[in-house]
Enzyme design. Structure first.
Site, PDB file in Angstrom:
ATOM      1  N   MET A  19       1.249  -1.118  -0.419  1.00  0.00           N
ATOM      2  CA  MET A  19       0.333  -0.030  -0.018  1.00  0.00           C
ATOM      3  C   MET A  19       0.973   1.170  -0.192  1.00  0.00           C
ATOM      4  O   MET A  19       0.365   2.343  -0.098  1.00  0.00           O
ATOM      5  CB  MET A  19      -1.025   0.309   1.516  1.00  0.00           C
ATOM      6  CG  MET A  19      -1.994  -1.026   1.228  1.00  0.00           C
ATOM      7  SD  MET A  19      -3.432  -1.027   1.845  1.00  0.00           S
ATOM      8  CE  MET A  19      -2.792  -1.033   3.692  1.00  0.00           C
ATOM      9  N   ASN A  42       4.080   4.034   1.428  1.00  0.00           N
ATOM     10  CA  ASN A  42       4.752   3.979   2.090  1.00  0.00           C
ATOM     11  C   ASN A  42       5.413   3.598   2.060  1.00  0.00           C
ATOM     12  O   ASN A  42       5.898   2.304   3.634  1.00  0.00           O
ATOM     13  CB  ASN A  42       4.071   4.510   3.076  1.00  0.00           C
ATOM     14  CG  ASN A  42       4.527   5.312   4.608  1.00  0.00           C
ATOM     15  OD1 ASN A  42       4.520   4.868   5.522  1.00  0.00           O
ATOM     16  ND2 ASN A  42       5.247   6.558   4.294  1.00  0.00           N
ATOM     17  N   HIS A  67       8.613   0.973   3.338  1.00  0.00           N
ATOM     18  CA  HIS A  67      10.299   0.850   4.018  1.00  0.00           C
ATOM     19  C   HIS A  67      11.188  -0.465   3.661  1.00  0.00           C
ATOM     20  O   HIS A  67      11.025  -1.302   2.651  1.00  0.00           O
ATOM     21  CB  HIS A  67       9.754   0.966   5.962  1.00  0.00           C
ATOM     22  CG  HIS A  67       8.079   0.102   6.067  1.00  0.00           C
ATOM     23  ND1 HIS A  67       8.716  -1.412   5.878  1.00  0.00           N
ATOM     24  CD2 HIS A  67       6.952   0.144   6.592  1.00  0.00           C
ATOM     25  CE1 HIS A  67       7.770  -1.873   6.270  1.00  0.00           C
ATOM     26  NE2 HIS A  67       6.737  -1.122   6.514  1.00  0.00           N
ATOM     27  N   HIS A 123       9.121  -3.426   3.262  1.00  0.00           N
ATOM     28  CA  HIS A 123       8.896  -4.273   1.988  1.00  0.00           C
ATOM     29  C   HIS A 123      10.338  -4.279   0.856  1.00  0.00           C
ATOM     30  O   HIS A 123       9.910  -5.596  -0.134  1.00  0.00           O
ATOM     31  CB  HIS A 123       8.287  -2.993   1.138  1.00  0.00           C
ATOM     32  CG  HIS A 123       7.069  -1.700   1.962  1.00  0.00           C
ATOM     33  ND1 HIS A 123       6.436  -1.361   2.562  1.00  0.00           N
ATOM     34  CD2 HIS A 123       6.046  -3.178   2.151  1.00  0.00           C
ATOM     35  CE1 HIS A 123       6.246  -1.005   2.581  1.00  0.00           C
ATOM     36  NE2 HIS A 123       4.655  -1.702   2.872  1.00  0.00           N
ATOM     37  N   GLN A 158      -9.738  -3.067   2.338  1.00  0.00           N
ATOM     38  CA  GLN A 158      -9.748  -2.864   3.351  1.00  0.00           C
ATOM     39  C   GLN A 158      -9.689  -2.555   5.218  1.00  0.00           C
ATOM     40  O   GLN A 158      -9.449  -2.742   5.964  1.00  0.00           O
ATOM     41  CB  GLN A 158      -8.326  -4.274   3.745  1.00  0.00           C
ATOM     42  CG  GLN A 158      -7.354  -3.335   3.261  1.00  0.00           C
ATOM     43  CD  GLN A 158      -6.208  -3.482   3.078  1.00  0.00           C
ATOM     44  OE1 GLN A 158      -5.751  -4.153   1.845  1.00  0.00           O
ATOM     45  NE2 GLN A 158      -5.447  -3.877   3.540  1.00  0.00           N
ATOM     46  N   GLY A 196       4.728 -10.734   3.956  1.00  0.00           N
ATOM     47  CA  GLY A 196       6.158 -10.140   4.844  1.00  0.00           C
ATOM     48  C   GLY A 196       5.031 -11.417   6.141  1.00  0.00           C
ATOM     49  O   GLY A 196       4.458 -11.502   5.972  1.00  0.00           O
ATOM     50  N   LYS A 214       5.130 -10.908   8.473  1.00  0.00           N
ATOM     51  CA  LYS A 214       4.711  -9.665  10.113  1.00  0.00           C
ATOM     52  C   LYS A 214       3.470  -9.554  10.101  1.00  0.00           C
ATOM     53  O   LYS A 214       3.234  -9.421  10.810  1.00  0.00           O
ATOM     54  CB  LYS A 214       5.438  -8.429   9.309  1.00  0.00           C
ATOM     55  CG  LYS A 214       4.797  -6.922  10.188  1.00  0.00           C
ATOM     56  CD  LYS A 214       4.994  -6.263  11.160  1.00  0.00           C
ATOM     57  CE  LYS A 214       4.547  -5.261  12.052  1.00  0.00           C
ATOM     58  NZ  LYS A 214       3.378  -4.159  10.946  1.00  0.00           N
ATOM     59  N   ASP A 215       2.644  -9.551   8.762  1.00  0.00           N
ATOM     60  CA  ASP A 215       1.402  -9.123   8.610  1.00  0.00           C
ATOM     61  C   ASP A 215       1.053 -11.227   8.522  1.00  0.00           C
ATOM     62  O   ASP A 215       0.788 -11.621   7.597  1.00  0.00           O
ATOM     63  CB  ASP A 215       0.683  -8.562   7.367  1.00  0.00           C
ATOM     64  CG  ASP A 215       0.687  -7.107   7.210  1.00  0.00           C
ATOM     65  OD1 ASP A 215       0.461  -6.561   8.488  1.00  0.00           O
ATOM     66  OD2 ASP A 215       2.028  -6.745   6.765  1.00  0.00           O
ATOM     67  N   GLN A 236      -2.656 -12.444   7.472  1.00  0.00           N
ATOM     68  CA  GLN A 236      -2.833 -12.371   6.580  1.00  0.00           C
ATOM     69  C   GLN A 236      -2.487 -13.268   5.445  1.00  0.00           C
ATOM     70  O   GLN A 236      -2.905 -13.636   4.997  1.00  0.00           O
ATOM     71  CB  GLN A 236      -2.014 -10.490   5.561  1.00  0.00           C
ATOM     72  CG  GLN A 236      -2.478  -9.930   5.064  1.00  0.00           C
ATOM     73  CD  GLN A 236      -1.983  -9.015   4.411  1.00  0.00           C
ATOM     74  OE1 GLN A 236      -2.677  -8.217   4.136  1.00  0.00           O
ATOM     75  NE2 GLN A 236      -1.270  -8.714   3.631  1.00  0.00           N
TER      76      GLN A 236
HETATM   77  O1  PAF Z   1      -0.438  -5.769   3.843  1.00  0.00           O
HETATM   78  C1  PAF Z   1      -0.551  -5.226   2.615  1.00  0.00           C
HETATM   79  O2  PAF Z   1      -0.029  -3.737   2.614  1.00  0.00           O
HETATM   80  C2  PAF Z   1      -1.705  -5.039   2.307  1.00  0.00           C
HETATM   81  O3  PAF Z   1      -3.106  -5.862   2.945  1.00  0.00           O
HETATM   82  C3  PAF Z   1      -1.905  -5.783   0.644  1.00  0.00           C
HETATM   83  C4  PAF Z   1      -1.416  -7.199   0.951  1.00  0.00           C
HETATM   84  C5  PAF Z   1      -1.204  -4.765   0.054  1.00  0.00           C
HETATM   85  C6  PAF Z   1      -3.244  -5.420   0.216  1.00  0.00           C
HETATM   86  O4  PAF Z   1      -3.568  -4.330   0.268  1.00  0.00           O
END
Ligand code: PAF
Length: 302
Positions: free
Chosen positions: A33, A35, A37, A40, A64, A153, A155-156, A159
C-alpha cells in the site's frame, strides 16, 4: 538495472507481463500500500531471487479499511516510494493503479471474496471485513499481473495464512513465498504505522516484542497453560501503557487454536495492541525466534 517502469492501467500491466512471458521469463509480485520501508524492500529483494521479473504494486485499498480507520490519513508517499524502489534496483515494474482500474464498479459495489471464519478471529475480530477486503484486492492484483510467485511478509501473519488459503481454495496458480519481519535495532517490527507513534510511545514500543519473546521462552521451557501466558503478556503490556487487543498462542501452520499436544516448535505467538493512535501487530514463531535475543531476555528475567 534500469529504472522500474511505472504502470497505471491494468491493460498496460497485462501487456508488460505478456511480453516477459513471451520470452520465457517468470514473474513475482510484491503487493504493497506504499509508504515503503525496509520491510518492503526486503520482500522485493526476496522476489528478485524467486523470479526473472519483479512487479511491486502500490495501491491503498479502501475495502480493507473499516469505518473510522485510517484510509484517508494513510500515508501516500508515491515519489519517495518510487525513489526507494529505483535505488534498490530490485523491481522491474511498479503498478500504481487508479481506483477505477481495481474497482471498475466502485469499491462499495465491488464483488468481494468472502473469507472463512479465521478472518473474523484475531485481528479480524476488531476489524470486521478487513480480511475480505485484503483478499478481494489481492485476488484482483493476481488476476491482472498473473505472477508465478506472490511475496508477502511474515509480519502480517494472519494475512499471509488467509491469502494462502484463498489461493488454495480458489485454485489460483501462484506460489506464495513469505519474507521475514524486519525489525528496528531495539526489536520493534518495522511498519508504516510506526510513524503515528510519538517519541514517548516509540521509546515504549519495543515492549511488544519483549512480551512476545517472553511467551516464546516460556513455551520453549514447556509452559502449556496458554491462557495464563496470554493473560500475563496482556497485563504486562497494559502496565507498559499499551491497550492490548489480543495476545494469542496459535498453531503456526493454520492459526488454529492449539490443543496442548503440539510441540512448541509448531506454535506462533501473535499480538495486536494500541499504543496512542497506532495499532501495532507483531508475531513470533517459537521455532524461528532469534536465540540471541531470547537468551538476553532469559538472563534479564532470571
Ligand atoms: O499488507 C499490505 O500492505 C496489504 O494488506 C496488501 C497485501 C498490499 C493488500 O492491500
Amino acid at each position: 538495472m534500469p529504472e522500474p517502469v511505472v504502470l497505471h492501467t491494468a491493460d498496460r500491466m497485462r501487456e508488460c507481463v505478456r511480453e516477459w512471458r513471451a520470452s520465457g521469463q517468470s514473474v513475482a509480485l510484491v503487493p504493497t500500500m506504499g509508504n515503503l520501508h525496509a520491510g518492503h524492500l526486503s520482500l522485493a529483494g526476496l522476489a528478485r531471487s524467486e523470479a526473472d521479473r519483479v512487479v511491486a504494486t502500490i495501491f491503498v485499498n479502501p475495502t480493507q479499511f473499516g469505518a473510522g480507520e485510517d484510509f484517508e490519513a494513510y500515508p501516500r508517499t508515491l515519489d519517495e516510494d518510487l525513489a526507494m524502489l529505483s535505488a534498490a534496483g530490485t523491481v522491474d515494474a511498479v503498478f500504481v493503479p487508479e481506483m477505477s482500474e481495481i474497482y471498475p464498479f466502485g469499491a462499495g459495489e465491488a464483488v468481494r471474496v468472502s473469507m472463512p471464519a479465521l478472518s473474523r478471529e484475531l485481528c479480524g475480530a476488531s476489524r470486521p471485513g478487513h480480511f475480505d477486503g485484503v483478499a478481494s484486492v489481492v485476488c484482483r492484483l493476481l488476476n491482472v499481473a498473473t505472477p508465478d510467485v506472490l511475496v508477502l511478509g511474515l509480519k502480517d501473519y494472519q494475512q499471509l495464512i488467509l491469502v494462502e488459503r484463498m489461493v488454495a481454495d480458489l485454485g489460483i496458480g501462484v506460489r506464495v513465498v513469505s519474507g521475514p519481519t524486519m525489525r528496528e535495532p531495539d526489536g520493534l517490527a518495522i511498519s508504516s504505522r510506526n510513524r503515528y507513534l510519538t517519541d514517548d510511545e516509540r521509546s515504549r514500543a519495543p515492549a511488544l516484542y519483549a512480551a512476545l519473546n517472553k511467551v516464546v521462552v516460556a513455551l520453549r521451557d514447556g509452559a502449556g497453560d496458554y491462557r495464563a501466558l496470554q493473560q500475563a503478556a496482556e497485563d504486562e503490556l497494559r502496565g507498559a501503557g499499551f491497550e492490548p487487543d489480543y495476545v494469542e498462542v496459535r498453531c503456526a501452520a493454520d492459526l488454529a487454536r492449539p490443543n496442548g499436544r503440539q510441540p512448541p516448535d509448531e506454535l506462533v505467538v501473535l499480538a495486536a495492541v494500541l499504543l496512542g493512535k497506532a495499532r501495532l501487530i507483531d508475531n513470533l514463531h517459537v521455532r524461528g525466534a532469534e536465540p540471541a535475543r531470547i537468551q538476553l531476555r532469559r538472563s534479564e528475567n532470571s
